[in-house]
Design a protein around this motif. Structure first.
Motif, PDB file in Angstrom:
ATOM      1  N   ASP A 134     -18.153  -4.627   6.295  1.00  0.00           N
ATOM      2  CA  ASP A 134     -17.457  -5.148   5.126  1.00  0.00           C
ATOM      3  C   ASP A 134     -18.278  -4.886   3.874  1.00  0.00           C
ATOM      4  N   ASN A 135     -17.604  -4.414   2.826  1.00  0.00           N
ATOM      5  CA  ASN A 135     -18.213  -4.201   1.511  1.00  0.00           C
ATOM      6  C   ASN A 135     -19.256  -3.086   1.497  1.00  0.00           C
ATOM      7  N   ALA A 136     -19.219  -2.213   2.499  1.00  0.00           N
ATOM      8  CA  ALA A 136     -20.154  -1.086   2.535  1.00  0.00           C
ATOM      9  C   ALA A 136     -19.870  -0.125   1.383  1.00  0.00           C
ATOM     10  N   LYS A 137     -20.929   0.485   0.868  1.00  0.00           N
ATOM     11  CA  LYS A 137     -20.767   1.493  -0.165  1.00  0.00           C
ATOM     12  C   LYS A 137     -20.232   2.774   0.461  1.00  0.00           C
ATOM     13  N   LEU A 138     -19.224   3.359  -0.162  1.00  0.00           N
ATOM     14  CA  LEU A 138     -18.667   4.613   0.333  1.00  0.00           C
ATOM     15  C   LEU A 138     -19.599   5.770  -0.021  1.00  0.00           C
ATOM     16  N   ALA A 139     -19.466   6.843   0.718  1.00  0.00           N
ATOM     17  CA  ALA A 139     -20.313   8.013   0.466  1.00  0.00           C
ATOM     18  C   ALA A 139     -20.150   8.511  -0.960  1.00  0.00           C
ATOM     19  N   GLU A 140     -18.952   8.413  -1.489  1.00  0.00           N
ATOM     20  CA  GLU A 140     -18.658   8.744  -2.878  1.00  0.00           C
ATOM     21  C   GLU A 140     -17.378   8.026  -3.275  1.00  0.00           C
ATOM     22  N   PRO A 141     -17.182   7.752  -4.553  1.00  0.00           N
ATOM     23  CA  PRO A 141     -15.949   7.081  -4.974  1.00  0.00           C
ATOM     24  C   PRO A 141     -14.712   7.887  -4.588  1.00  0.00           C
ATOM     25  N   ILE A 142     -13.662   7.186  -4.249  1.00  0.00           N
ATOM     26  CA  ILE A 142     -12.410   7.820  -3.854  1.00  0.00           C
ATOM     27  C   ILE A 142     -11.259   7.248  -4.680  1.00  0.00           C
ATOM     28  N   ILE A 143     -10.186   8.030  -4.759  1.00  0.00           N
ATOM     29  CA  ILE A 143      -8.973   7.575  -5.427  1.00  0.00           C
ATOM     30  C   ILE A 143      -7.973   7.124  -4.369  1.00  0.00           C
ATOM     31  N   THR A 144      -7.459   5.912  -4.536  1.00  0.00           N
ATOM     32  CA  THR A 144      -6.450   5.365  -3.622  1.00  0.00           C
ATOM     33  C   THR A 144      -5.229   4.996  -4.462  1.00  0.00           C
ATOM     34  N   PRO A 145      -4.385   5.963  -4.782  1.00  0.00           N
ATOM     35  CA  PRO A 145      -3.287   5.722  -5.733  1.00  0.00           C
ATOM     36  C   PRO A 145      -2.195   4.842  -5.138  1.00  0.00           C
ATOM     37  N   THR A 146      -1.479   4.158  -6.024  1.00  0.00           N
ATOM     38  CA  THR A 146      -0.321   3.365  -5.628  1.00  0.00           C
ATOM     39  C   THR A 146       0.820   3.644  -6.584  1.00  0.00           C
ATOM     40  N   THR A 147       2.013   3.257  -6.169  1.00  0.00           N
ATOM     41  CA  THR A 147       3.131   3.290  -7.095  1.00  0.00           C
ATOM     42  C   THR A 147       2.872   2.307  -8.223  1.00  0.00           C
ATOM     43  N   LYS A 148       3.471   2.554  -9.367  1.00  0.00           N
ATOM     44  CA  LYS A 148       3.386   1.648 -10.505  1.00  0.00           C
ATOM     45  C   LYS A 148       4.615   0.758 -10.467  1.00  0.00           C
ATOM     46  N   ALA A 149       4.430  -0.492 -10.016  1.00  0.00           N
ATOM     47  CA  ALA A 149       5.552  -1.413  -9.889  1.00  0.00           C
ATOM     48  C   ALA A 149       5.815  -2.097 -11.222  1.00  0.00           C
ATOM     49  N   PHE A 150       7.074  -2.089 -11.659  1.00  0.00           N
ATOM     50  CA  PHE A 150       7.460  -2.758 -12.891  1.00  0.00           C
ATOM     51  C   PHE A 150       8.207  -4.048 -12.570  1.00  0.00           C
ATOM     52  N   ASP A 151       8.278  -4.941 -13.570  1.00  0.00           N
ATOM     53  CA  ASP A 151       9.044  -6.187 -13.455  1.00  0.00           C
ATOM     54  C   ASP A 151       8.608  -7.017 -12.257  1.00  0.00           C
ATOM     55  N   GLY A 152       7.293  -7.086 -12.040  1.00  0.00           N
ATOM     56  CA  GLY A 152       6.777  -7.991 -11.015  1.00  0.00           C
ATOM     57  C   GLY A 152       6.860  -7.471  -9.598  1.00  0.00           C
ATOM     58  N   GLY A 153       7.209  -6.205  -9.410  1.00  0.00           N
ATOM     59  CA  GLY A 153       7.287  -5.663  -8.066  1.00  0.00           C
ATOM     60  C   GLY A 153       5.914  -5.433  -7.471  1.00  0.00           C
ATOM     61  N   HIS A 154       5.901  -4.993  -6.218  1.00  0.00           N
ATOM     62  CA  HIS A 154       4.648  -4.778  -5.507  1.00  0.00           C
ATOM     63  C   HIS A 154       4.313  -3.290  -5.477  1.00  0.00           C
ATOM     64  N   ASP A 155       3.046  -2.975  -5.694  1.00  0.00           N
ATOM     65  CA  ASP A 155       2.586  -1.595  -5.621  1.00  0.00           C
ATOM     66  C   ASP A 155       2.533  -1.152  -4.155  1.00  0.00           C
ATOM     67  N   GLU A 156       2.824   0.133  -3.931  1.00  0.00           N
ATOM     68  CA  GLU A 156       2.823   0.681  -2.579  1.00  0.00           C
ATOM     69  C   GLU A 156       1.828   1.830  -2.493  1.00  0.00           C
ATOM     70  N   PRO A 157       1.098   1.935  -1.377  1.00  0.00           N
ATOM     71  CA  PRO A 157       0.102   3.003  -1.237  1.00  0.00           C
ATOM     72  C   PRO A 157       0.729   4.393  -1.273  1.00  0.00           C
ATOM     73  N   LEU A 158      -0.044   5.359  -1.803  1.00  0.00           N
ATOM     74  CA  LEU A 158       0.376   6.748  -1.880  1.00  0.00           C
ATOM     75  C   LEU A 158      -0.785   7.650  -1.488  1.00  0.00           C
ATOM     76  N   THR A 159      -0.469   8.882  -1.136  1.00  0.00           N
ATOM     77  CA  THR A 159      -1.474   9.929  -1.013  1.00  0.00           C
ATOM     78  C   THR A 159      -1.215  10.961  -2.100  1.00  0.00           C
ATOM     79  N   ALA A 160      -2.190  11.828  -2.337  1.00  0.00           N
ATOM     80  CA  ALA A 160      -2.001  12.883  -3.326  1.00  0.00           C
ATOM     81  C   ALA A 160      -0.825  13.781  -2.948  1.00  0.00           C
ATOM     82  N   ASP A 161      -0.703  14.097  -1.662  1.00  0.00           N
ATOM     83  CA  ASP A 161       0.405  14.938  -1.220  1.00  0.00           C
ATOM     84  C   ASP A 161       1.749  14.261  -1.469  1.00  0.00           C
ATOM     85  N   GLU A 162       1.840  12.950  -1.250  1.00  0.00           N
ATOM     86  CA  GLU A 162       3.094  12.224  -1.489  1.00  0.00           C
ATOM     87  C   GLU A 162       3.435  12.182  -2.972  1.00  0.00           C
ATOM     88  N   ILE A 163       2.430  12.035  -3.814  1.00  0.00           N
ATOM     89  CA  ILE A 163       2.662  12.031  -5.254  1.00  0.00           C
ATOM     90  C   ILE A 163       3.309  13.338  -5.691  1.00  0.00           C
TER      91      ILE A 163
END
Length: 232
Positions: A134-163
């Motif tokens: 738990d809380n281990a430092k990653l080998a290097e920073p990574i990007i973990t993108p999500t959808t941009k939820a509007f009007d109080g919605g919930h963000d959903e995980p994405l990959t670069a390929d899905e984007i």
């Protein structure tokens, strides 16, 4: 004692209102937008309370970071007419939030620690080895993108390929925002380290102005958008 809590900023005379979890926003002439940071505080997609002067602190912290990172990525800010207020360029907000993580941390359903503890080893297009703590430092920073939820919605995980395959961003847009996000995160980590802190993870939002330029928007490296630890 007067009420010193700004729990909302409703201005019926201004057009195109958007009331977020923290900010109340309206259009102004000449492709400008007014963003009023209230004293509302939210967590886990819920407005929890309003804290006196929280909006001022948030606005001024974001101002510090915008002014110390505009050499990396231009931002939407035009003026600060009030401690709670930003006048910015009107943007078309990109439908992807760029979350950068430097540690295996978090408690929400989209956090990599939560998903790792459930046994997932491939998340957001990244592979994670067994045996991480738990809380281990990653080998290097990574990007973990999500959808941009509007009007109080919930963000959903994405990959670069899905984007790219879903047409949320073009290849050029993804290259621009992902490169900028990693550079901004690096600058943030370096600056807070000198003050005895660790920037663990954060999110960035980007938009496109009337000239087609991608700009950093909303806020940057504040407690509302970032996780910090004491370095010791």
């Amino acid at each position: 004692m007067p009420n010193r809590v700004l729990d909302h900023a409703r201005i019926p005379e201004l057009p195109n209102p958007y009331f977020g979890k923290v900010r109340d926003c309206y259009d102004l002439p000449d492709n400008r937008r007014i963003l009023i940071t209230t004293d509302r505080i939210s967590a886990f997609d819920r407005i929890l309370a309003a804290i006196p002067f929280k909006g001022q602190v948030l606005t001024q912290m974001a101002r510090f970071w915008f002014e110390n990172t505009d050499d990396i990525c231009p931002n939407h800010v035009l003026d600060y007419p009030d401690p709670n207020v930003v006048i910015g360029k009107k943007l078309e907000i990109l439908p992807v939030e760029i979350v950068v993580r430097g540690y295996l941390a978090g408690t929400t359903s989209t956090s990599i620690l939560t998903r790792y503890k459930k046994g997932e080893r491939v998340m957001y297009g990244h592979e994670f080895p067994d045996g991480l703590r738990d809380n281990a430092k990653l080998a290097e920073p990574i990007i973990t993108p999500t959808t941009k939820a509007f009007d109080g919605g919930h963000d959903e995980p994405l990959t670069a390929d899905e984007i790219l395959s879903r047409g949320l961003l073009s290849q050029e847009q993804w290259q621009t925002v992902s490169t900028a996000a990693l550079a901004l995160f690096k600058r943030g980590q370096e600056m807070v380290a000198r003050q005895g802190f660790i920037l663990v993870d954060t999110k960035y939002e980007f938009g496109i102005d009337a000239d087609g330029t991608i700009l950093l928007a909303d806020e940057i490296h504040t407690p509302d958008s970032s996780r910090f630890w004491l370095a010791d």
